[in-house]
Design an enzyme around this catalytic site. Structure first.
Site, short mmCIF file in Angstrom:
data_model
loop_
_atom_site.label_atom_id
_atom_site.label_comp_id
_atom_site.label_asym_id
_atom_site.label_seq_id
_atom_site.Cartn_x
_atom_site.Cartn_y
_atom_site.Cartn_z
N ASP A 1 -4.98 -9.29 6.42
CA ASP A 1 -4.41 -10.17 5.42
C ASP A 1 -5.45 -11.23 5.02
OD1 ASP A 1 -1.83 -11.03 4.12
OD2 ASP A 1 -2.34 -12.87 5.17
N GLU B 1 -7.58 -7.52 2.32
CA GLU B 1 -7.49 -8.14 0.99
C GLU B 1 -8.76 -8.95 0.77
OE1 GLU B 1 -2.98 -9.37 0.08
OE2 GLU B 1 -3.79 -10.38 1.82
#
Ligand code: CA
Length: 647
Positions: free
Chosen positions: A333, A364
């Site tokens: 994340d 990400e």
């Protein structure tokens, strides 16, 4: 020390030289005793509190730890304390704080107390022989939330398992138990995905583990990084249960030929008052020049992953899950908050321990806002993909936005929903943006995670409804939306890189137009298994594309020069594209592929390059390749549709 001095001290090479510690941390029990190791270099005193249960009651014994070299506090008891719960009382800067162990591998209710655990006692039957299925020819990554997967009573999952770890792998479930329409795990097996990505399954804080099952959160709020979440277990009070139940689920998925990826959130914690901050105040967090916590995550407390013991903490955690739980990959994340050096180190360590490429790693490549990182640190964001190993993948927002429109603009449209079409952009999508100049420039398709839906933002279906249906009929199944959805799938099918999708994209999953459902009800978030069967023709379309893609070296190629397989890209008619690819080098029956796309709402007839082409897929079926359907001279493309040919 004031905060500025403290920050400078933690960032200094002197601090690292004096206090960096490479040994093991946490609690370890053997038949003849139990050892405790805590890294707390700024502490003046550390005590160990032992409890009979994971919540409630007073400590039955309090012991003092001894300070050793490098800020390590340690203690050895003569008894095997397996099953005993504990906390530390740490005195630092004259302030006394009780904390869980940052290296806890088991814990009690809501993660407040850590637990001494003999992990062998948590192994399900035959765990030693659990092996991941062999590496697949292509990565089809399916993202799911544990509660979403089996919450729906239509799933046919036993009521006591719905929304929990055992609900991930109950065998033989069917729609309302009708014995005809497979759901959950049997449905997934048939679909042909290769990786199941579990949204956070570490212990998080936003759900009360003693509260009702109807609570819901995505779980991007870590409390204990190395312990499974208790609300997904059938018994959150006993620390060993959640561990065993997660291992059982992983073993069952492996048996079904599915690898398991874990979503990890090392960029921030549930709140600043974490076990990390109670143990070594401010070491694990970035601070702004005014002393406030840095907020590049949008969650108010960025971890200082560039500091050596924070970096070690993250690396240790990843290796622990891979080793102890047989996790096959990690999705980071907000990877754009973590240093490139750390991500590359994790890649190398996983390769060294488990074999090159055995574990998939991606994240990400962005952050929510600027972060107060130590100057000189290169962060793992889009701008630095070239500094990352190509074995560290990145979500490709460029393809996502080209296909369905930029997420920054609610009404923006892309190729499939009436937006402008550019052959040049499509070509970049096809090559997974590898070597393409621009904001997203991957080193190779290995680095590219192609997708048009994830848990964030609208589901693909809702996005298509928002842009194509003025009545906003989310629960309907209009032929127009279905066409756009199939075309989106066919475009992703044609893109080099790994293929990622949110669970249910393949059956038109809707959240009723809700963009951010992180704390919406489980009814909004759950996979609707009735809808899965109502839209079965759409999931069949995905299933066929998954099966076809596995056979196509042109699309599977992950090497840096995979782009040379693109022989030509042209626009035979406005809004249409033809992409010819070299498909040699495998055992595929087709040496050349021709991908045809029509982004316009009118039928189009396209003259074909010479040769005897075979239809592999069209707007309705992605299983044409199982038959021999010749297509000569020209092909007629239905409105908003794709056709895949091979020869
Ligand atoms: Ca929890």
């Amino acid at each position: 020390m004031d905060y500025a001095e403290c920050k400078a001290y933690f960032d200094s090479p002197e601090f690292e030289e004096e206090y960096h510690y490479d040994g093991k941390l946490g609690s370890f029990c053997q038949p003849d005793g139990t050892q405790f190791f805590l890294w707390a270099p700024t502490a003046q005193r550390v005590q160990l509190n032992l409890f009979r249960s994971g919540d409630g009651g007073e400590a039955y014994e309090i012991l003092s730890l001894t300070r050793g070299e490098r800020g390590i506090w340690q203690l050895r008891t003569p008894e095997n304390l397996h099953g005993v719960y504990y906390t530390y009382t740490v005195t630092a800067d004259g302030i006394v704080r009780e904390t869980g162990d940052p290296y806890a591998r088991a814990c009690g209710l809501n993660g407040r107390r850590s637990m001494v655990i003999d992990l062998a006692a948590t192994d399900p039957e035959d765990w030693a022989n659990d092996r991941a299925p062999s590496l697949p020819p292509e990565n089809i990554i399916y993202e799911v939330h544990v509660k979403d997967f089996s919450w729906d009573p239509a799933s046919g999952v036993s009521p006591e398992y719905r929304g929990k770890f055992p609900g991930l792998h109950q065998a033989g479930t069917t729609l309302f138990g009708d014995g005809i329409h497979p759901t959950t795990l049997d449905y997934l097996k048939a679909l042909g995905i290769t990786h199941l990505e579990l949204m956070p399954v570490y212990d998080y804080g936003s759900v009360d583990e003693a509260g009702p099952d109807s609570q819901f959160n995505w779980g991007y709020d870590p409390v204990n990084y190395n312990v499974p979440e208790g609300s997904y277990s059938t018994d959150p009070f006993h620390g060993e249960v959640r561990i065993r139940e997660l291992k059982q689920a992983i073993a069952a998925l492996h048996k079904c030929g599915i690898r398991v990826i874990m979503d990890v959130v090392y960029n921030h914690t549930y709140h600043l008052d974490s076990c990390l901050n109670r143990t070594v105040p401010w070491y694990y967090y970035r601070q702004n020049p005014d002393g406030t916590p840095s907020n590049g995550s949008g969650c108010g407390n960025d971890t200082a992953s560039e500091r050596s013991m924070c970096s070690k903490y993250i690396l240790d955690s990843v290796l622990y899950w891979a080793e102890e739980y047989h996790i096959d990959g990690f999705r980071f994340d907000l990877m754009g908050l973590l240093p490139v050096a750390l991500m590359n180190r994790i890649r190398e360590a996983l390769d060294a321990r488990f074999g090159p490429g055995e574990k998939i790693l991606f994240g990400e490549p962005w952050r929510a806002a600027d972060t107060a990182v130590r100057p000189g640190t290169i962060l793992a964001d889009k701008a630095n993909l070239s500094a990352l190993s190509d074995g560290v993948g990145a979500f490709c927002d460029a393809t996502r936005d080209a296909v369905k429109g930029s997420l920054l603009h609610p009404g923006a449209r892309g190729f499939v929903n009436g937006g402008s079409f550019s052959c040049l952009t499509l070509e970049s999508c096809i090559r997974g943006w590898s070597g393409t100049p621009g904001e997203f420039s991957a080193r190779s398709p290995r680095q590219t995670i192609g997708y048009v839906s994830s848990h964030d933002d609208w589901t693909l279906w809702d996005r298509l409804v928002n842009t194509l249906d003025d009545t906003r009929d989310y629960t309907g199944c209009s032929p127009e939306i279905l066409r756009a959805n199939r075309l989106a799938a066919a475009v992703l099918f044609g893109c080099q890189g790994s293929w990622f999708l949110l669970a249910g994209e393949e059956f038109g999953r809707t959240k009723g137009g809700i963009k951010n459902s992180y704390t919406s009800s489980p009814e909004i978030n759950r996979l609707d298994w009735q809808r899965a069967w109502r839209n079965h023709s759409l999931s069949e379309y995905y299933r066929g594309l998954f099966a076809l893609r596995r056979q196509l070296p042109a699309l599977r190629a992950k090497c840096a020069d995979a782009g040379v397989r693109i022989l030509s890209v042209f626009e035979p008619q406005p809004g249409c594209a033809a992409v010819m690819l070299d498909n040699t080098g495998g055992e595929s029956p087709w040496r050349t592929l021709l991908l045809l796309y029509n982004t316009r709402p009118e039928q189009r007839t396209i003259m074909l390059p010479s040769g005897s082409w075979q239809k592999l897929a069209d707007d309705e079926s992605s299983f044409c390749w199982q038959e021999s359907i010749p297509v000569v001279h020209q092909a007629t493309l239905m409105p908003i549709s794709a056709m895949i040919l091979g020869k």
